[in-house]
Motif scaffolding. Structure first.
Motif, PDB file in Angstrom:
ATOM      1  N   TYR A 189       0.822  -1.216   0.000  1.00 20.75           N
ATOM      2  CA  TYR A 189       0.000   0.000   0.000  1.00 20.75           C
ATOM      3  C   TYR A 189       0.858   1.269   0.000  1.00 20.75           C
ATOM      4  O   TYR A 189       0.657   2.169  -0.808  1.00 20.75           O
ATOM      5  CB  TYR A 189      -0.921  -0.021   1.230  1.00 20.75           C
ATOM      6  N   ALA A 192       2.637   1.809  -3.224  1.00 15.59           N
ATOM      7  CA  ALA A 192       1.714   2.199  -4.298  1.00 15.59           C
ATOM      8  C   ALA A 192       1.300   3.657  -4.158  1.00 15.59           C
ATOM      9  O   ALA A 192       1.250   4.397  -5.151  1.00 15.59           O
ATOM     10  CB  ALA A 192       0.490   1.291  -4.284  1.00 15.59           C
ATOM     11  N   VAL A 193       1.053   4.092  -2.921  1.00 13.41           N
ATOM     12  CA  VAL A 193       0.664   5.495  -2.707  1.00 13.41           C
ATOM     13  C   VAL A 193       1.818   6.422  -3.100  1.00 13.41           C
ATOM     14  O   VAL A 193       1.612   7.442  -3.763  1.00 13.41           O
ATOM     15  CB  VAL A 193       0.228   5.722  -1.228  1.00 13.41           C
ATOM     16  N   ILE A 196       1.850   6.699  -6.801  1.00 10.19           N
ATOM     17  CA  ILE A 196       0.829   7.617  -7.332  1.00 10.19           C
ATOM     18  C   ILE A 196       1.319   9.065  -7.232  1.00 10.19           C
ATOM     19  O   ILE A 196       1.175   9.864  -8.162  1.00 10.19           O
ATOM     20  CB  ILE A 196      -0.508   7.448  -6.564  1.00 10.19           C
ATOM     21  N   PRO A 446      -1.917  15.546   1.531  1.00 10.47           N
ATOM     22  CA  PRO A 446      -3.101  15.289   0.698  1.00 10.47           C
ATOM     23  C   PRO A 446      -3.581  16.541  -0.034  1.00 10.47           C
ATOM     24  O   PRO A 446      -3.910  16.497  -1.210  1.00 10.47           O
ATOM     25  CB  PRO A 446      -4.139  14.813   1.712  1.00 10.47           C
ATOM     26  N   LEU A 449      -1.208  17.368  -2.848  1.00  8.55           N
ATOM     27  CA  LEU A 449      -1.386  16.453  -3.973  1.00  8.55           C
ATOM     28  C   LEU A 449      -2.584  16.876  -4.833  1.00  8.55           C
ATOM     29  O   LEU A 449      -2.493  16.938  -6.066  1.00  8.55           O
ATOM     30  CB  LEU A 449      -1.588  15.021  -3.459  1.00  8.55           C
ATOM     31  N   VAL A 450      -3.675  17.225  -4.150  1.00  4.53           N
ATOM     32  CA  VAL A 450      -4.866  17.692  -4.890  1.00  4.53           C
ATOM     33  C   VAL A 450      -4.517  18.974  -5.652  1.00  4.53           C
ATOM     34  O   VAL A 450      -4.906  19.152  -6.812  1.00  4.53           O
ATOM     35  CB  VAL A 450      -6.063  17.909  -3.926  1.00  4.53           C
ATOM     36  N   ILE A 453      -2.632  18.140  -8.765  1.00  4.65           N
ATOM     37  CA  ILE A 453      -3.533  17.569  -9.788  1.00  4.65           C
ATOM     38  C   ILE A 453      -4.337  18.697 -10.456  1.00  4.65           C
ATOM     39  O   ILE A 453      -4.452  18.758 -11.681  1.00  4.65           O
ATOM     40  CB  ILE A 453      -4.493  16.519  -9.169  1.00  4.65           C
ATOM     41  N   LEU A 454      -4.863  19.607  -9.618  1.00  5.82           N
ATOM     42  CA  LEU A 454      -5.668  20.700 -10.175  1.00  5.82           C
ATOM     43  C   LEU A 454      -4.825  21.593 -11.081  1.00  5.82           C
ATOM     44  O   LEU A 454      -5.260  21.988 -12.167  1.00  5.82           O
ATOM     45  CB  LEU A 454      -6.294  21.538  -9.059  1.00  5.82           C
ATOM     46  N   LEU A 457      -4.316  19.830 -14.326  1.00  6.96           N
ATOM     47  CA  LEU A 457      -5.520  19.797 -15.161  1.00  6.96           C
ATOM     48  C   LEU A 457      -5.842  21.158 -15.771  1.00  6.96           C
ATOM     49  O   LEU A 457      -6.335  21.233 -16.888  1.00  6.96           O
ATOM     50  CB  LEU A 457      -6.718  19.291 -14.345  1.00  6.96           C
ATOM     51  N   PHE A 458      -5.566  22.228 -15.035  1.00 12.02           N
ATOM     52  CA  PHE A 458      -5.946  23.538 -15.556  1.00 12.02           C
ATOM     53  C   PHE A 458      -4.815  24.295 -16.246  1.00 12.02           C
ATOM     54  O   PHE A 458      -5.077  25.241 -16.982  1.00 12.02           O
ATOM     55  CB  PHE A 458      -6.553  24.399 -14.443  1.00 12.02           C
ATOM     56  N   LEU A 459      -3.577  23.917 -16.001  1.00 11.16           N
ATOM     57  CA  LEU A 459      -2.471  24.637 -16.646  1.00 11.16           C
ATOM     58  C   LEU A 459      -1.732  23.777 -17.678  1.00 11.16           C
ATOM     59  O   LEU A 459      -0.840  24.259 -18.364  1.00 11.16           O
ATOM     60  CB  LEU A 459      -1.458  25.138 -15.593  1.00 11.16           C
ATOM     61  N   GLY A 460      -2.081  22.529 -17.774  1.00 13.16           N
ATOM     62  CA  GLY A 460      -1.369  21.626 -18.690  1.00 13.16           C
ATOM     63  C   GLY A 460      -1.631  21.948 -20.146  1.00 13.16           C
ATOM     64  O   GLY A 460      -2.694  22.453 -20.503  1.00 13.16           O
TER      65      GLY A 460
END
Lengths: 473, 297
Positions: A189, A192-193, A196, A446, A449-450, A453-454, A457-460
């Protein structure tokens, strides 16, 4: 198949479910599944090259067994020679054949002899330099009695074709990765985390920084005679981050995916642009390749246990070969030579260059900036189409040329520059914090990490995705 | 492994919620703004009012005919709905947007560029309609022409963040600007027009090359049919070119001004007039429209 594709988004979860869900705890089945998945992954580009990788795997598997079966030096030398000839022969043919033909024709042409040997229409198999070096290290290590050959052909083929690192590394050593295929793997676990987290940050580096800067860099390098010196400096700095984030992003994703599957791959990058000298840089940049050259070229040549002129010679050899490894173009060789030249003061005045110890001071910052400047200077040769272009590019910078600034040409260009700048600032801040804590890996809460991700998603640059640069090598 | 998958699902869920809240908010802000043409029309013109005319076209429609000048001269009420980097597909979409939102007009002036055919892929500026993704004509347009594997505009009907992710540079700054300045317009004036500056032109006048062609683009027929169904007369207009004269058959009822301006000084580039050229081109068009209006009265 590339990591940042819809195909891979479907492929990996399916593989994950089969790997852990259906055949959990059965290493042979897992290895066979890894082989099938890896061959699908690789064949997605061009299925014809699957024969090549399979051939290479079978040859080295057999030679490995042959080496262990005999203690006769001449036979062992012959088998090693055979392995090296086949691997380097394939690499040479696919990657360097046309380069040698063209240079052969040019050399004889300049002497007035018309050789006129025509080049071939050869497609370079993706990642050939990576898996060739990986498989060569296996036979060399067996020859040196550092490792024992495996009899498990499935484990060996899985080791050579392991899809997370097959096409762009890290170039693993058999001594490190192969044993992991020979033992039972259980889902971990924590591992794996952490995988990620690495994947997320790898995508951030690739899609936000590398892909956004790629468009600006392409425009600046293609149109460099009309660009201002400021734009050219910007182009160089952006390329430095493009190639770093593209390649280290790939490595992060590869390491992350491997962790999810229960494997540990070696670190390939350790914040190289925070190095204060070129030796430190090479201890942190493309570690799997630089350590490969250290172990299989530099040390056999005598390493640094020989006279100073010989050390200089050895260093030049390694950097020239390293440059040539990147591609069949004199620009890469020149890039290698430049790095060898930057290395010279370290060899000559070894005691004046202390061992790595990251701390923050103005003096340290000054050396980091100087070192980054040198690395950027060399990147111009790496990125330019030819040496003449690179020299003109650098001359434009130092003559403070006037012209347009591609990075601010339109609102879109300005926004891409801004996004890249934000991405680089986040990257360097996180890297500095991690180095100050003397850790090897950036840690994320946490919430952090969010946030990453954000931001991804918005600057990529999803609309203008670029291929991974190191695929071409 | 179960704990890992649950954690992964939890994170994916959180990210989907946050990103889509942004997506819905972004759509709302853009729909309430005047930043892009589709929302400019809806937020600045009363749906019960009747227009005398509206202009459809690409950048050539946007910069050649000045609806402000036409209205001042002819005492009419018009609007320029042209959008740069578009072709007939997007112009048909705009026409649908106009009619489906209840607007009426006597004339539709189509500034025609793609005489023979249009590209089969989505236009570069079609994303400007995406805040209206739930309208069937917008959904169908994206469904028909978007050819990327992910189809971010079409799929934004379910996940609005997709379009803000894919078109981030084009869409996120407008959302932020529109949030602060809802009346801000993106490169067009209060009548929907835009003009290129008059720069010093070093090129000398040359003879224009001639192209003889026919209007065979099937989308023209579609536009014609839609106009007819909405009791609007279609006026097809070809704007001036610097180096080109388009010759059409006599029976094609088109205002062909492709070669109406000879002076290079009135052009910004090969296909766009400058601000002075726009006055000349609009005046030539006014003469036609005046005749047309007086003829129908």
């Amino acid at each position: 198949m590339i990591f940042n594709s819809l195909a891979f988004i479907t492929f990996f979860p399916t593989f994950f479910i089969l790997y852990w869900g259906l055949i959990n705890d059965n290493k042979k089945s897992q290895n066979i599944l890894v082989i099938i998945a890896s061959y699908i992954f690789y064949g997605w580009w061009d299925w014809r090259f699957l024969f090549l990788i399979f051939f290479s795997s079978v040859v080295d598997y057999s030679i490995g067994l042959g080496l262990s079966a005999t203690s006769k030096v001449s036979k062992r030398k012959f088998l090693l020679g055979l392995s090296l000839s086949i691997n380097l022969g394939l690499l040479g043919f696919f990657k360097y054949f046309n380069f040698f033909i063209e240079n052969f024709n040019t050399a004889f042409g300049s002497a007035g002899i018309n050789t006129n040997i025509s080049s071939l229409n050869i497609i370079l198999p993706v990642g050939i330099s990576f898996y060739t070096f990986q498989t060569m290290s296996y036979t060399i290590d067996i020859y040196r009695n550092k490792i024992k050959p495996t009899k498990d052909i499935f484990a060996f083929i899985a080791f050579i074709s392991f899809f997370p690192q097959l096409v762009a590394g890290p170039i693993e050593r058999a001594s490190h990765l192969l044993p992991q295929f020979l033992k039972n793997r259980k889902f971990d676990y924590k591992k794996a985390v952490s995988g990620i987290k690495l994947i997320v940050f790898g995508f951030f580096k690739k899609i936000v920084i590398a892909d956004n800067s790629a468009q600006l860099v392409n425009e600046i390098f293609q149109n460099y005679p009309n660009e201002s010196y400021l734009s050219l400096i910007m182009g160089t700095v952006l390329f430095a981050f493009q190639i770093y984030c593209d390649f280290s992003g790939y490595s992060d994703i590869a390491i992350g995916l491997s962790r999810i599957l229960g494997f540990d791959l070696m670190y390939n990058f350790k914040f190289p642009y925070l190095s204060s000298n070129i030796r430190e840089f090479w201890n942190r940049w493309h570690i799997s390749l630089s350590s490969w050259f250290r172990d299989y070229v530099y040390i056999p040549l005598g390493g640094n246990k020989v006279s100073q002129p010989r050390v200089l010679f050895n260093t030049f050899c390694v950097f020239i070969i390293s440059g040539f490894w990147h591609g069949a173009n004199w620009t890469f060789v020149f890039w290698g030579v430049l790095h060898a030249l930057f290395f010279m003061p370290i060899i000559l005045f070894r005691e004046k260059f202390p061992k790595e110890n990251f701390h923050f001071s103005l003096k340290k910052l000054f050396f980091i900036l100087v070192n980054f400047g040198l690395v950027c200077l060399a990147w111009v040769f790496f990125r330019a189409e030819n040496i003449q272009d690179a020299l003109l590019y650098i001359r434009q910078i130092f003559s403070l040329a006037e012209g347009q600034s591609a990075f601010m040409k339109t609102n879109t260009h300005f926004l891409m520059t801004l996004i890249t700048g934000i991405g680089i600032s986040i990257l360097l801040t996180l890297e500095m914090k991690t180095l100050l804590k003397q850790k090897k890996e950036i840690e994320f809460s946490p919430l952090g990490l969010v946030a990453v991700i954000l931001l991804t998603l918005f600057l990529g640059a999803f609309k203008n995705q670029a291929d991974f640069i190191y695929f071409q090598f | 492994m179960k704990a890992f998958i649950l954690k992964l699902v939890k994170y994916i869920f959180i990210v989907i919620i946050i990103t889509n809240v942004f997506g819905w908010t972004g759509d709302f802000i853009l729909r309430k703004s005047s930043f892009f043409k589709p929302s400019f029309l809806l937020n600045n013109y009363n749906r019960s009012e009747q227009f005398d005319y509206f202009i459809l076209g690409s950048s050539r429609g946007l910069t050649t005919l000045n609806s402000g000048q036409i209205d001042a001269e002819l005492q009419t009420k018009g609007v320029n709905l042209s959008m740069d980097d578009t072709d007939l597909k997007t112009q048909l979409l705009m026409l649908n947007h106009f009619f489906k939102n209840g607007y009426k007009s006597k004339y539709c002036i189509l500034v025609l560029d793609d005489i023979t055919a249009s590209q089969s892929k989505l236009g570069d500026n079609d994303y400007k309609f995406s805040p209206y993704i739930k309208k069937d004509y917008v959904t169908n347009h994206f469904k028909s022409y978007e050819n990327t594997p992910l189809k971010p505009l079409y799929n934004s009907i379910y996940l609005p963040f997709l379009k803000y992710s894919y078109y981030n540079i084009q869409m996120i700054p407008p959302v932020l600007i529109a949030l602060v300045y809802p009346n801000k317009r993106h490169r067009f004036d209060k009548n929907g027009n835009y003009t290129y500056p008059s720069l010093i032109n070093s090129k000398k006048n040359e003879n224009k090359s001639e192209v003889t062609t026919k209007i065979i683009n099937p989308l023209v027929k579609e536009i014609q049919t839609l106009c007819k169904a909405n009791k609007t007369e279609l006026i097809t207009y070809i704007a001036p070119y610097r180096d080109l004269e388009i010759r059409l058959p006599q029976n094609d009822k088109v205002i062909n001004n492709s070669a109406s301006i000879k002076e290079y000084d009135l052009f910004y580039d090969a296909i766009h007039v400058n601000s002075e050229g726009r006055i000349v081109a609009t005046n030539k068009f006014i003469a036609y429209l005046k005749h047309k209006i007086s003829g129908t009265k």
